[in-house]
Scaffold this motif. Structure first.
Motif, PDB file in Angstrom:
ATOM      1  N   TRP A 130       0.847  -1.192   0.000  1.00  0.00           N
ATOM      2  CA  TRP A 130       0.000   0.000   0.000  1.00  0.00           C
ATOM      3  C   TRP A 130       0.884   1.243   0.000  1.00  0.00           C
ATOM      4  N   LEU A 132       0.157   5.102   0.995  1.00  0.00           N
ATOM      5  CA  LEU A 132      -0.836   5.985   1.598  1.00  0.00           C
ATOM      6  C   LEU A 132      -0.294   7.410   1.655  1.00  0.00           C
ATOM      7  N   GLN A 148      -5.863   4.879  11.439  1.00  0.00           N
ATOM      8  CA  GLN A 148      -7.140   4.426  10.894  1.00  0.00           C
ATOM      9  C   GLN A 148      -6.938   3.278   9.918  1.00  0.00           C
ATOM     10  N   PHE A 149      -5.926   3.380   9.068  1.00  0.00           N
ATOM     11  CA  PHE A 149      -5.692   2.343   8.070  1.00  0.00           C
ATOM     12  C   PHE A 149      -5.337   1.011   8.714  1.00  0.00           C
ATOM     13  N   GLU A 152      -8.392  -0.539  10.181  1.00  0.00           N
ATOM     14  CA  GLU A 152      -9.273  -1.067   9.142  1.00  0.00           C
ATOM     15  C   GLU A 152      -8.753  -2.379   8.569  1.00  0.00           C
ATOM     16  N   GLN A 153      -7.435  -2.495   8.451  1.00  0.00           N
ATOM     17  CA  GLN A 153      -6.840  -3.697   7.874  1.00  0.00           C
ATOM     18  C   GLN A 153      -6.626  -4.805   8.905  1.00  0.00           C
TER      19      GLN A 153
END
Length: 217
Positions: A130, A132, A148-149, A152-153
């Motif tokens: 990824w 970002l 946050q990422f 979420e993952q």
């Protein structure tokens, strides 16, 4: 829990761009009849969010002027970046982490399009699962974006390590809840970095070795 994920900063960590940034800032000053700043002054002014950096140079700093400065900086950065490239040892570190089976992510306050452009240009885009970045050129929100990422993952903080070049990268690691190591060839001086009490390296190969030791079973 074993280390699985390396979170890379881009500017001043993978990209050897501190002189590029300094030149872009001095171009801005020259257009306005101002004297250039030195690298030492650049280090002393560096702050987050990036607006604080420009407030050290322009006071007061109305929003329209700040927007103009950011536009000029990014135009100059892309122009000057053609004269440099990756940090010494970057590809070797990326390859070592890939061989070790580690997932690699870029988390940066730079614009996502710029990150994709330069990572592709320098031939390293394929190392990252990824990339970002920001959706604008305001260079803000990196810490919140990373936290946050990962949530979420479903990536646990204990599985991660951050490698960067500023105290803001340390702030990001602390917010995540993971260790960090810092490179002293980027956008803050070694003395500033050492004040945080974290491992500081001059060569990426040494930072990579420190991380790989943490990844060893």
């Amino acid at each position: 829990m074993p280390l699985t994920t390396v979170i890379w900063d881009w500017n001043g960590t993978l990209a050897d761009d501190v002189r590029v940034a300094l030149q872009s800032v001095n171009d801005i000053l020259a257009r306005r009849g101002r004297e250039p700043i030195t690298l030492e002054q650049y280090y002393s002014y560096m702050d987050t969010p990036i607006r604080r950096f420009y407030e050290n140079l322009f006071h007061p700093l109305p929003d329209d002027l700040f927007d103009t400065l950011m536009l000029e900086f990014n135009q100059g950065y892309r122009r000057h970046m053609t004269s440099t490239g990756l940090m010494e040892g970057a590809k070797e570190a990326l390859e070592a982490f890939r061989r070790a089976g580690l997932t690699q992510i870029i988390v940066s306050a730079s614009h996502t399009g710029e990150l994709s452009h330069f990572s592709h240009l320098f031939g390293v885009e394929g190392y990252f699962r990824w990339i970002l970045g920001a959706e604008d050129f305001q260079a803000a929100g990196k810490v919140e974006m990373a936290c946050q990422f990962l949530q979420e993952q479903g990536i646990a903080p204990e599985e991660c390590v951050v490698i960067g070049d500023t105290l803001h990268d340390r702030e990001m690691a602390k917010a995540i809840g993971c260790p960090v190591c810092l490179l002293d060839r980027g956008h803050q001086s070694r003395a500033q970095l050492e004040s945080a009490g974290e491992p500081v390296f001059h060569h990426l190969k040494d930072a990579a070795s420190w991380i790989l030791k943490r990844a060893a079973p």
